[in-house]
Design a protein around this motif. Sequence first.
Motif, mmCIF file in Angstrom:
data_model
loop_
_atom_site.group_PDB
_atom_site.id
_atom_site.type_symbol
_atom_site.label_atom_id
_atom_site.label_comp_id
_atom_site.label_asym_id
_atom_site.label_seq_id
_atom_site.Cartn_x
_atom_site.Cartn_y
_atom_site.Cartn_z
ATOM 1 N N GLY A 169 -13.572 1.510 16.906
ATOM 2 C CA GLY A 169 -12.328 1.408 16.147
ATOM 3 C C GLY A 169 -12.207 2.383 14.992
ATOM 4 N N ARG A 170 -13.323 2.922 14.529
ATOM 5 C CA ARG A 170 -13.284 3.854 13.396
ATOM 6 C C ARG A 170 -13.264 5.317 13.840
ATOM 7 N N ILE A 171 -13.104 5.561 15.110
ATOM 8 C CA ILE A 171 -13.069 6.933 15.609
ATOM 9 C C ILE A 171 -11.881 7.654 14.967
ATOM 10 N N THR A 172 -12.063 8.918 14.637
ATOM 11 C CA THR A 172 -10.951 9.680 14.060
ATOM 12 C C THR A 172 -9.928 9.962 15.153
ATOM 13 N N LYS A 173 -8.710 10.155 14.732
ATOM 14 C CA LYS A 173 -7.649 10.473 15.700
ATOM 15 C C LYS A 173 -7.939 11.798 16.396
ATOM 16 N N THR A 174 -8.517 12.741 15.663
ATOM 17 C CA THR A 174 -8.861 14.032 16.255
ATOM 18 C C THR A 174 -9.923 13.863 17.334
ATOM 19 N N GLU A 175 -10.941 13.062 17.060
ATOM 20 C CA GLU A 175 -11.995 12.837 18.052
ATOM 21 C C GLU A 175 -11.460 12.058 19.247
ATOM 22 N N LEU A 176 -10.603 11.070 18.992
ATOM 23 C CA LEU A 176 -9.994 10.319 20.094
ATOM 24 C C LEU A 176 -9.203 11.273 20.984
ATOM 25 N N ALA A 177 -8.411 12.130 20.375
ATOM 26 C CA ALA A 177 -7.622 13.101 21.144
ATOM 27 C C ALA A 177 -8.528 13.994 21.991
ATOM 28 N N ARG A 178 -9.616 14.461 21.405
ATOM 29 C CA ARG A 178 -10.553 15.312 22.142
ATOM 30 C C ARG A 178 -11.146 14.568 23.329
ATOM 31 N N ARG A 179 -11.515 13.303 23.105
ATOM 32 C CA ARG A 179 -12.173 12.530 24.165
ATOM 33 C C ARG A 179 -11.243 12.184 25.313
ATOM 34 N N VAL A 180 -9.938 12.092 25.052
ATOM 35 C CA VAL A 180 -8.993 11.778 26.131
ATOM 36 C C VAL A 180 -8.250 13.030 26.610
ATOM 37 N N ASN A 181 -8.724 14.187 26.117
ATOM 38 C CA ASN A 181 -8.201 15.476 26.550
ATOM 39 C C ASN A 181 -6.710 15.648 26.244
ATOM 40 N N LEU A 182 -6.353 15.342 24.993
ATOM 41 C CA LEU A 182 -4.992 15.547 24.498
ATOM 42 C C LEU A 182 -5.063 16.286 23.171
ATOM 43 N N SER A 183 -3.975 16.913 22.798
ATOM 44 C CA SER A 183 -3.916 17.449 21.442
ATOM 45 C C SER A 183 -3.616 16.275 20.504
ATOM 46 N N PRO A 184 -3.925 16.422 19.215
ATOM 47 C CA PRO A 184 -3.790 15.290 18.290
ATOM 48 C C PRO A 184 -2.396 14.657 18.221
ATOM 49 N N THR A 185 -1.331 15.451 18.219
ATOM 50 C CA THR A 185 0.013 14.879 18.073
ATOM 51 C C THR A 185 0.387 13.964 19.239
ATOM 52 N N PRO A 186 0.271 14.402 20.500
ATOM 53 C CA PRO A 186 0.582 13.487 21.603
ATOM 54 C C PRO A 186 -0.326 12.253 21.628
ATOM 55 N N CYS A 187 -1.594 12.440 21.244
ATOM 56 C CA CYS A 187 -2.512 11.293 21.194
ATOM 57 C C CYS A 187 -2.027 10.291 20.141
ATOM 58 N N TRP A 188 -1.666 10.783 18.963
ATOM 59 C CA TRP A 188 -1.155 9.952 17.879
ATOM 60 C C TRP A 188 0.119 9.227 18.317
ATOM 61 N N GLU A 189 1.009 9.919 19.019
ATOM 62 C CA GLU A 189 2.253 9.292 19.491
ATOM 63 C C GLU A 189 1.961 8.172 20.483
ATOM 64 N N ARG A 190 1.018 8.392 21.389
ATOM 65 C CA ARG A 190 0.633 7.336 22.337
ATOM 66 C C ARG A 190 0.051 6.138 21.599
ATOM 67 N N LEU A 191 -0.794 6.411 20.620
ATOM 68 C CA LEU A 191 -1.415 5.353 19.834
ATOM 69 C C LEU A 191 -0.349 4.534 19.108
ATOM 70 N N GLN A 192 0.587 5.203 18.466
ATOM 71 C CA GLN A 192 1.675 4.502 17.772
ATOM 72 C C GLN A 192 2.511 3.680 18.753
ATOM 73 N N HIS A 193 2.737 4.218 19.943
ATOM 74 C CA HIS A 193 3.515 3.494 20.958
ATOM 75 C C HIS A 193 2.782 2.214 21.387
ATOM 76 N N LEU A 194 1.472 2.310 21.612
ATOM 77 C CA LEU A 194 0.685 1.135 21.995
ATOM 78 C C LEU A 194 0.675 0.094 20.868
ATOM 79 N N GLU A 195 0.649 0.552 19.634
ATOM 80 C CA GLU A 195 0.713 -0.364 18.494
ATOM 81 C C GLU A 195 2.083 -1.035 18.426
#
Length: 165
Positions: free
Chosen positions: A23-49
């Motif tokens: 849960g404490r993973i950075t958004k940048t690291e999460l994006a890297r791990r799911v093979n997305l750039s940070p902005t689309p990853c952040w948008e997906r995260l906000q959508h799931l929230e």
Amino acid sequence: MTGMRVKLDDRDIQMLSILQREGRITKTELARRVNLSPTPCWERLQHLEKLGVIQGYGARVDWSMISHQTVVFMQAELASHQAADFRGFEQKVQDQPEVLECWALGGGIDYLLKIIAPSVDDYQRFVDRMLNAEIGLKRYYTYIVTKRVKESSAVPDDLLTELKS
């Protein structure tokens, strides 16, 4: 949106799998791990929230390292099974800070509660309050936890994968 099924794709599932363990993973690291750039990853995260798929973030605390706590499971049976009786009981449970979790069950017992109290005496005072509240508690069974063997709120990855739309 409770009860609504949300359609997830592989990347959403991968994000959820990572987040429920890290849960404490950075958004940048999460994006890297799911093979997305940070902005689309952040948008997906906000959508799931926003959808309520991700309900929150928090630390798992081992309270036994800080203070003595008694964990109790209580089976509760109501005297009457009218909708208003269930609502009354459930509302009362919402107001009890000792109740960590409560599930309505099918079968012979109406509810299963997970309760934390400083001592067995404190738990009994909780029970007395519930009995005196006139919420239709007919019978209850108490199970004192003697040892935690396993505790996890993470859904196994193979079950997450089955959620794919």
